[in-house]
Design a protein around this motif. Structure first.
Motif, PDB file in Angstrom:
ATOM      1  N   ASP A 166      -9.625  -1.366  -5.391  1.00 50.35           N
ATOM      2  CA  ASP A 166      -8.268  -0.438  -5.937  1.00 50.35           C
ATOM      3  C   ASP A 166      -7.205  -1.211  -4.853  1.00 50.35           C
ATOM      4  O   ASP A 166      -6.082  -1.498  -4.975  1.00 50.35           O
ATOM      5  CB  ASP A 166      -8.364   0.872  -5.522  1.00 50.35           C
ATOM      6  N   ILE A 167      -7.540  -1.319  -3.479  1.00 47.89           N
ATOM      7  CA  ILE A 167      -6.702  -1.691  -2.597  1.00 47.89           C
ATOM      8  C   ILE A 167      -6.469  -3.118  -2.459  1.00 47.89           C
ATOM      9  O   ILE A 167      -5.684  -3.574  -2.286  1.00 47.89           O
ATOM     10  CB  ILE A 167      -7.213  -1.083  -1.117  1.00 47.89           C
ATOM     11  N   LEU A 168      -7.730  -3.950  -2.813  1.00 49.11           N
ATOM     12  CA  LEU A 168      -7.557  -5.363  -3.223  1.00 49.11           C
ATOM     13  C   LEU A 168      -6.597  -5.852  -4.319  1.00 49.11           C
ATOM     14  O   LEU A 168      -5.850  -6.505  -4.145  1.00 49.11           O
ATOM     15  CB  LEU A 168      -8.840  -6.186  -3.236  1.00 49.11           C
ATOM     16  N   GLN A 169      -6.717  -4.930  -5.161  1.00 53.92           N
ATOM     17  CA  GLN A 169      -6.084  -4.931  -6.474  1.00 53.92           C
ATOM     18  C   GLN A 169      -4.444  -4.689  -6.006  1.00 53.92           C
ATOM     19  O   GLN A 169      -3.479  -5.569  -6.401  1.00 53.92           O
ATOM     20  CB  GLN A 169      -6.311  -4.084  -7.613  1.00 53.92           C
ATOM     21  N   VAL A 170      -4.028  -3.569  -5.461  1.00 50.39           N
ATOM     22  CA  VAL A 170      -2.741  -3.232  -5.045  1.00 50.39           C
ATOM     23  C   VAL A 170      -1.931  -4.491  -4.283  1.00 50.39           C
ATOM     24  O   VAL A 170      -0.779  -4.723  -4.444  1.00 50.39           O
ATOM     25  CB  VAL A 170      -2.564  -1.832  -4.782  1.00 50.39           C
ATOM     26  N   VAL A 171      -2.571  -5.015  -3.200  1.00 53.23           N
ATOM     27  CA  VAL A 171      -1.980  -6.157  -2.571  1.00 53.23           C
ATOM     28  C   VAL A 171      -2.142  -7.495  -3.166  1.00 53.23           C
ATOM     29  O   VAL A 171      -1.727  -8.374  -2.717  1.00 53.23           O
ATOM     30  CB  VAL A 171      -2.754  -6.126  -1.214  1.00 53.23           C
ATOM     31  N   ASN A 211      -8.313  -1.870   5.983  1.00 49.33           N
ATOM     32  CA  ASN A 211      -6.732  -1.711   6.189  1.00 49.33           C
ATOM     33  C   ASN A 211      -6.257  -3.059   5.793  1.00 49.33           C
ATOM     34  O   ASN A 211      -6.796  -3.937   5.378  1.00 49.33           O
ATOM     35  CB  ASN A 211      -6.616  -1.098   7.392  1.00 49.33           C
ATOM     36  N   SER A 212      -4.773  -2.775   5.789  1.00 49.75           N
ATOM     37  CA  SER A 212      -4.191  -4.098   5.370  1.00 49.75           C
ATOM     38  C   SER A 212      -4.364  -5.134   6.363  1.00 49.75           C
ATOM     39  O   SER A 212      -4.373  -6.465   5.940  1.00 49.75           O
ATOM     40  CB  SER A 212      -2.386  -3.791   5.550  1.00 49.75           C
ATOM     41  N   LYS A 213      -4.718  -4.946   7.505  1.00 56.83           N
ATOM     42  CA  LYS A 213      -4.848  -6.182   8.782  1.00 56.83           C
ATOM     43  C   LYS A 213      -6.078  -6.918   8.100  1.00 56.83           C
ATOM     44  O   LYS A 213      -6.299  -8.323   8.357  1.00 56.83           O
ATOM     45  CB  LYS A 213      -5.217  -5.622  10.119  1.00 56.83           C
ATOM     46  N   SER A 214      -7.275  -6.004   7.630  1.00 59.88           N
ATOM     47  CA  SER A 214      -8.419  -6.720   7.368  1.00 59.88           C
ATOM     48  C   SER A 214      -8.320  -7.587   6.108  1.00 59.88           C
ATOM     49  O   SER A 214      -8.963  -8.367   5.828  1.00 59.88           O
ATOM     50  CB  SER A 214      -9.564  -5.667   7.347  1.00 59.88           C
ATOM     51  N   ILE A 232       0.786  -1.180  -0.092  1.00 56.34           N
ATOM     52  CA  ILE A 232       0.019   0.053  -0.071  1.00 56.34           C
ATOM     53  C   ILE A 232       0.867   1.243  -0.114  1.00 56.34           C
ATOM     54  O   ILE A 232       0.683   2.044  -1.042  1.00 56.34           O
ATOM     55  CB  ILE A 232      -0.906  -0.084   1.219  1.00 56.34           C
ATOM     56  N   VAL A 233       1.725   1.383   0.907  1.00 56.77           N
ATOM     57  CA  VAL A 233       2.715   2.481   1.106  1.00 56.77           C
ATOM     58  C   VAL A 233       3.609   2.549  -0.138  1.00 56.77           C
ATOM     59  O   VAL A 233       3.801   3.554  -1.209  1.00 56.77           O
ATOM     60  CB  VAL A 233       3.326   2.271   2.380  1.00 56.77           C
TER      61      VAL A 233
END
Lengths: 213, 123
Positions: free
Chosen positions: B97-102, B65-68, A166-167
């Motif tokens: 978007d966040i699911l994709q980036v991780v 967040n990343s933990k979830s 993320i970062v």
């Protein structure tokens, strides 16, 4: 007869005969004043806007910070809405790391946002170094590299995505610094270079009327 | 604690040997609440050790967040490792978007609507 002693008929005879095209009606054209091209002057860049926030070491306060970051990014930086949500996540991850590792309960962490409109957004998170799992800048750099390596395949672990994915993926610069007072400072910066990352001019300018095609 | 509401709905029409449930998540999943809310999902997985399929209805989810995301990955591993599956329905652009980036969208199928997800899971 003129001063040289030739008659008008002699002068006419001396002129070559040129066939003239039939006259064509032409709409009158208003005379245009001569305009010198305007010199190319770049609009003066706005001075960066810097915001410092001191946050108690409790995750409870971070949801308000997230809302603030989304609104600030949408309204003041020139970044698109997509990036507003991305910065929300970046700030959340950095602040939670500072709470988990760097600043003891009852202490504070410092968040600084520096927006240079239409150019960049910088986020700096500084802890006090009093936390239960204090990390130095060298520790963090190593951890970051380790986690980046971990993420190259299909990673199924419970933790460890925040910093490298993320970062790391959503910023252009990432710097870890030891603070003289004992804490850790993490600085990230994202440049606004691509057109698709910018807020559209129609959205940002309420006087800009878009007519249907 | 940040506001979030997690409700679990049983879904009829599951193929034999399968159990289908929809997990509706409304609000924000962050550091203040995700550990507590995760217990419900682990309890479901323990209660149905084989063939549990979960549809996460993220149409009301505003932030994670990343933990979830880590928990979601763990639930995916546990469910798919015991004959079930995990899919995501109705997620907003910022969540996708966040699911994709991780890299999670490469593991877990996402559907635009709950109906589409139900059809996919019931097959």
């Amino acid at each position: 007869m003129d001063e040289q002693g030739t008659t008008q008929s002699q002068a006419q005879a001396a002129q070559p005969v040129v066939a003239q095209p039939a006259p064509v009606a032409v709409a009158p054209v208003a005379a245009q004043p001569a305009v010198a091209p305007a010199p190319v002057v770049e609009a003066p860049k706005e001075a960066p806007t810097e915001i410092d926030i001191r946050i108690p070491t409790q995750a409870y306060f971070i949801s308000g910070i997230r809302d603030f970051v989304v609104n600030l990014t949408k309204n003041m930086t020139g970044f698109s809405e997509r990036w507003a949500y991305r910065f929300q996540a970046v700030v959340d991850e950095l602040c939670n790391n500072a709470i988990e590792y760097g600043s003891a309960p009852g202490q504070f962490l410092k968040l600084t946002l520096i927006s240079t409109k239409d150019t960049s957004l910088e986020v700096i998170v500084e802890d006090t170094g009093t936390g239960p799992k204090k990390m130095t800048a060298a520790d963090m750099k190593n951890l970051y590299e380790e986690r980046k390596q971990m993420m190259t395949g299909q990673y199924l672990g419970l933790r460890g995505r925040g910093l490298p994915k993320i970062v790391g993926e959503w910023t252009d610069e990432l710097v870890f610094e030891d603070v003289e007072t004992g804490g850790l400072r993490v600085k990230v910066k994202k440049y606004l270079r691509k057109e698709e990352d910018k807020v559209s001019s129609a959205k940002s300018d309420p006087t800009h009327l878009v007519l249907p095609g | 604690m940040t506001q979030v509401q997690v409700t679990i709905e049983d879904l009829a029409g599951a193929p034999e040997g399968k159990v289908l449930k929809v997990v509706h998540v409304v609000g924000q999943l962050d550091e203040t609440n995700v550990d507590e809310e995760a217990k419900q999902i682990y309890a479901l997985l323990e209660a149905t050790p084989q063939g549990l399929s979960l549809i996460f209805d993220f149409s009301g989810l505003e932030y994670m967040n990343s933990k979830s995301i880590g928990y979601l990955t763990d639930w995916y591993s546990k469910a798919s490792g015991s004959g079930g599956m995990v899919v995501i329905a109705g997620a907003r652009d910022n969540i996708l978007d966040i699911l994709q980036v991780v890299g999670l969208t490469q593991l877990i199928n996402t559907y635009g609507t709950l109906e589409e997800a139900k059809l996919a899971v019931a097959q």
